[in-house]
Design an enzyme around this catalytic site. Structure first.
Site, PDB file in Angstrom:
ATOM      1  N   VAL A  15       0.665  -1.150   0.491  1.00 29.22           N
ATOM      2  CA  VAL A  15      -0.193   0.009  -0.400  1.00 29.22           C
ATOM      3  C   VAL A  15       0.712   1.341  -0.334  1.00 29.22           C
ATOM      4  O   VAL A  15      -0.208   2.322  -0.309  1.00 29.22           O
ATOM      5  CB  VAL A  15      -1.173   0.021   0.848  1.00 29.22           C
ATOM      6  CG1 VAL A  15      -1.055  -1.069   0.629  1.00 29.22           C
ATOM      7  CG2 VAL A  15      -0.340   0.107   2.936  1.00 29.22           C
ATOM      8  N   VAL A  19       7.287   4.069   0.962  1.00 30.10           N
ATOM      9  CA  VAL A  19       7.304   5.041   0.286  1.00 30.10           C
ATOM     10  C   VAL A  19       6.889   6.792   1.441  1.00 30.10           C
ATOM     11  O   VAL A  19       7.606   7.268   1.453  1.00 30.10           O
ATOM     12  CB  VAL A  19       6.530   5.316  -0.670  1.00 30.10           C
ATOM     13  CG1 VAL A  19       6.476   6.704  -1.461  1.00 30.10           C
ATOM     14  CG2 VAL A  19       7.136   4.651  -2.345  1.00 30.10           C
ATOM     15  N   LYS A  36      13.395  -0.835  10.691  1.00 29.28           N
ATOM     16  CA  LYS A  36      12.015  -2.197  10.205  1.00 29.28           C
ATOM     17  C   LYS A  36      12.338  -3.365  10.701  1.00 29.28           C
ATOM     18  O   LYS A  36      13.954  -3.191  11.408  1.00 29.28           O
ATOM     19  CB  LYS A  36      13.290  -1.843   8.728  1.00 29.28           C
ATOM     20  CG  LYS A  36      11.606  -3.411   8.227  1.00 29.28           C
ATOM     21  CD  LYS A  36      10.815  -3.393   7.332  1.00 29.28           C
ATOM     22  CE  LYS A  36       9.778  -3.844   6.890  1.00 29.28           C
ATOM     23  NZ  LYS A  36       9.067  -3.244   6.162  1.00 29.28           N
ATOM     24  N   GLU A 107       9.158   1.788  11.150  1.00 26.43           N
ATOM     25  CA  GLU A 107       7.878   1.129   9.521  1.00 26.43           C
ATOM     26  C   GLU A 107       7.556  -0.827   9.444  1.00 26.43           C
ATOM     27  O   GLU A 107       8.101  -1.669  10.068  1.00 26.43           O
ATOM     28  CB  GLU A 107       8.064   0.648   8.442  1.00 26.43           C
ATOM     29  CG  GLU A 107       7.338  -0.028   6.690  1.00 26.43           C
ATOM     30  CD  GLU A 107       8.573   0.163   5.876  1.00 26.43           C
ATOM     31  OE1 GLU A 107       7.928  -1.017   5.280  1.00 26.43           O
ATOM     32  OE2 GLU A 107       9.862   0.765   5.840  1.00 26.43           O
ATOM     33  N   SER A 169      -0.275   5.870  -2.563  1.00 27.66           N
ATOM     34  CA  SER A 169       0.172   5.628  -4.044  1.00 27.66           C
ATOM     35  C   SER A 169      -1.285   6.447  -4.299  1.00 27.66           C
ATOM     36  O   SER A 169      -2.323   5.425  -5.208  1.00 27.66           O
ATOM     37  CB  SER A 169       0.421   4.654  -4.786  1.00 27.66           C
ATOM     38  OG  SER A 169       0.518   4.646  -5.922  1.00 27.66           O
TER      39      SER A 169
END
Length: 234
Positions: A15, A19, A36, A107, A169
């Site tokens: 999803v 980014v 991460k 993230e 996006s």
């Protein structure tokens, strides 16, 4: 003094979490670290390599585990017979990074409740002891209302703050569902829409990416985004 910590989760896979994480790092003031906890199914490169490429570097990155299979971290670790990343380990790593940076971005993998260990530990189980807010990344179009509402509801159930949503996006040619969601996502979830990164933003780098990041994130996230630019239907 320790810096701020912000968790970035998604309504599912693919999803745009990476980014959005890179955009947050690119627009942040001061020193930034990106954590991460578990990278799965990435091959040689992982999400942190992408973050460094988009931002042009200058940030600290830390990956706690990497697994070859594109599965939930707990499942991937079990298949490799290696210890999983527990929420306690995520907390410890985030605290250590926060002691030396102004902002730590954590993230997640997949959606909010993806298991990290065989005890059912999830990303919220790390966010709770840190008292960290959780930003939700969602898709633009059909299906976003349901998954975004469920994700925000679970965060509220766990008494975690959700500052808002970011579309990972935004299509070059948005359909009716995407344009309606500009209005309906905040209404259905009860949290604001705080940005939309354009389709293809992940292919940019350095100053070009920073320009797009500033234009795609709301002022509260360090940008200049205005929802009116997305063209919601009347």
């Amino acid at each position: 003094m320790s810096g701020d910590t912000l968790f970035v989760t998604g309504t599912g896979t693919d999803v745009g979490k990476t980014v959005v994480t890179a955009a947050l790092a690119a627009t942040a003031r001061g020193s930034v670290a990106v954590l991460k906890p578990a990278q799965t199914g990435s091959g040689e490169d992982g999400d942190l390599v992408e973050v460094e490429r988009m931002t042009g570097g200058g940030i600290t990155t830390l990956e706690l585990a990497r697994h070859r299979d594109p599965l939930a971290p707990a499942v991937a670790a079990r298949r490799e017979a290696v210890p999983p990343v527990t929420p306690a380990r995520i907390v410890s790593a985030a605290e250590e990074l926060a002691a030396a940076h102004d902002l730590v971005l954590v993230e997640g993998a997949g959606g909010l409740l993806v298991p990290y260990d065989d005890s059912g530990g999830t990303l919220p189980d790390a966010a709770v002891p840190l008292g960290a807010p959780v930003l939700v990344v969602c898709p633009a179009g059909l299906g976003a209302l349901n998954t975004a509402a469920l994700t925000v509801r679970e965060l509220r159930h766990r008494k975690l703050d959700c500052p808002g949503l970011v579309v990972g996006s935004w299509p070059t040619a948005p359909d009716l569902a995407a344009r309606c969601n500009v209005v309906d996502l905040p209404s259905v979830t009860g949290v604001p829409l705080l940005g939309a990164l354009p389709e293809g933003a992940g292919r940019l780098r350095d100053e070009e990416f920073r320009t797009v990041a500033r234009a795609g994130l709301a002022p509260s996230l360090g940008g200049e985004w205005d929802a009116a630019a997305l063209g919601a239907p009347s």
